[in-house]
Scaffold this motif. Sequence first.
Motif, PDB file in Angstrom:
ATOM      1  N   PHE A 191       0.839  -1.195   0.000  1.00 45.80           N
ATOM      2  CA  PHE A 191       0.000   0.000   0.000  1.00 45.80           C
ATOM      3  C   PHE A 191       0.876   1.246   0.000  1.00 45.80           C
ATOM      4  CE2 PHE A 191      -2.628  -3.309   1.845  1.00 45.80           C
ATOM      5  CZ  PHE A 191      -3.820  -3.147   1.166  1.00 45.80           C
ATOM      6  N   THR A 248      -3.970  -1.292  -7.977  1.00 51.53           N
ATOM      7  CA  THR A 248      -5.310  -0.920  -7.576  1.00 51.53           C
ATOM      8  C   THR A 248      -5.279   0.395  -6.823  1.00 51.53           C
ATOM      9  OG1 THR A 248      -7.284  -1.716  -6.402  1.00 51.53           O
ATOM     10  CG2 THR A 248      -5.190  -2.202  -5.390  1.00 51.53           C
ATOM     11  N   TRP A 302      -6.764   2.225  -3.445  1.00 55.69           N
ATOM     12  CA  TRP A 302      -7.325   1.782  -2.173  1.00 55.69           C
ATOM     13  C   TRP A 302      -7.829   2.979  -1.384  1.00 55.69           C
ATOM     14  CZ3 TRP A 302      -5.506   3.445   2.528  1.00 55.69           C
ATOM     15  CH2 TRP A 302      -4.220   4.011   2.551  1.00 55.69           C
ATOM     16  N   LEU A 320     -12.007  -1.592   3.893  1.00 57.71           N
ATOM     17  CA  LEU A 320     -10.983  -1.331   2.892  1.00 57.71           C
ATOM     18  C   LEU A 320     -11.572  -1.608   1.519  1.00 57.71           C
ATOM     19  CD1 LEU A 320      -8.002  -0.703   2.152  1.00 57.71           C
ATOM     20  CD2 LEU A 320      -7.556  -3.154   2.431  1.00 57.71           C
ATOM     21  N   LEU A 368     -10.778  -1.848  -2.483  1.00 57.64           N
ATOM     22  CA  LEU A 368      -9.769  -1.981  -3.535  1.00 57.64           C
ATOM     23  C   LEU A 368     -10.488  -1.819  -4.864  1.00 57.64           C
ATOM     24  CD1 LEU A 368      -7.760  -5.061  -2.204  1.00 57.64           C
ATOM     25  CD2 LEU A 368      -7.277  -2.633  -1.863  1.00 57.64           C
TER      26      LEU A 368
END
Length: 175
Positions: free
Chosen positions: A102, A119, A121, A129, A131
Amino acid sequence: MTYKTLLSILFLSMLCLSCKRDKKDLLVRNWNAVKLDNPQMDDMIKQQQFFIDTFGKTTDAVANIQLYGTSNLDSLKTLLQSQLDSFKVLQQLALKNTWFNFKKNGTAILTFNGATDSTKWSFDDEGTLILDELQGQSAGEKLKMQVVQLNDTALKLRFTENNVNSVVTFHPEKN
């Protein structure tokens, strides 16, 4: 209350507040999957192992040929055990080779058993969370994962796929 006591309380309160890190700050790092909890898969493995351990024990050779296509159940059991063992080893390898990296800018690099994808986030209002797939076959899809635990030493994410619930535990990369 004295001035010193009030000042001490104020100082300790500020110290405690400054120590509490934001969820986003805790997430930003490289995480390696170390454990998968999936009760349905565990149950399937137990059932398969029970079948391997017990099938053919109450039937004669003729019935074994009719039921299983062979009277040599030892070879069939060895083959089935080998397949189940291979499945478990592949699951462990996939887990070992799963990384979520991340970034502060809201992107992440996800590696699943050697295949890498990127992705976006974010966290929604409930702390889930999200994505948001950027590339590949899943482009535009959103995956929601409940954050079960997030601290300096562990990240646990719960997700549902095909009506199957799983919890994946990650540990931060050791530098």
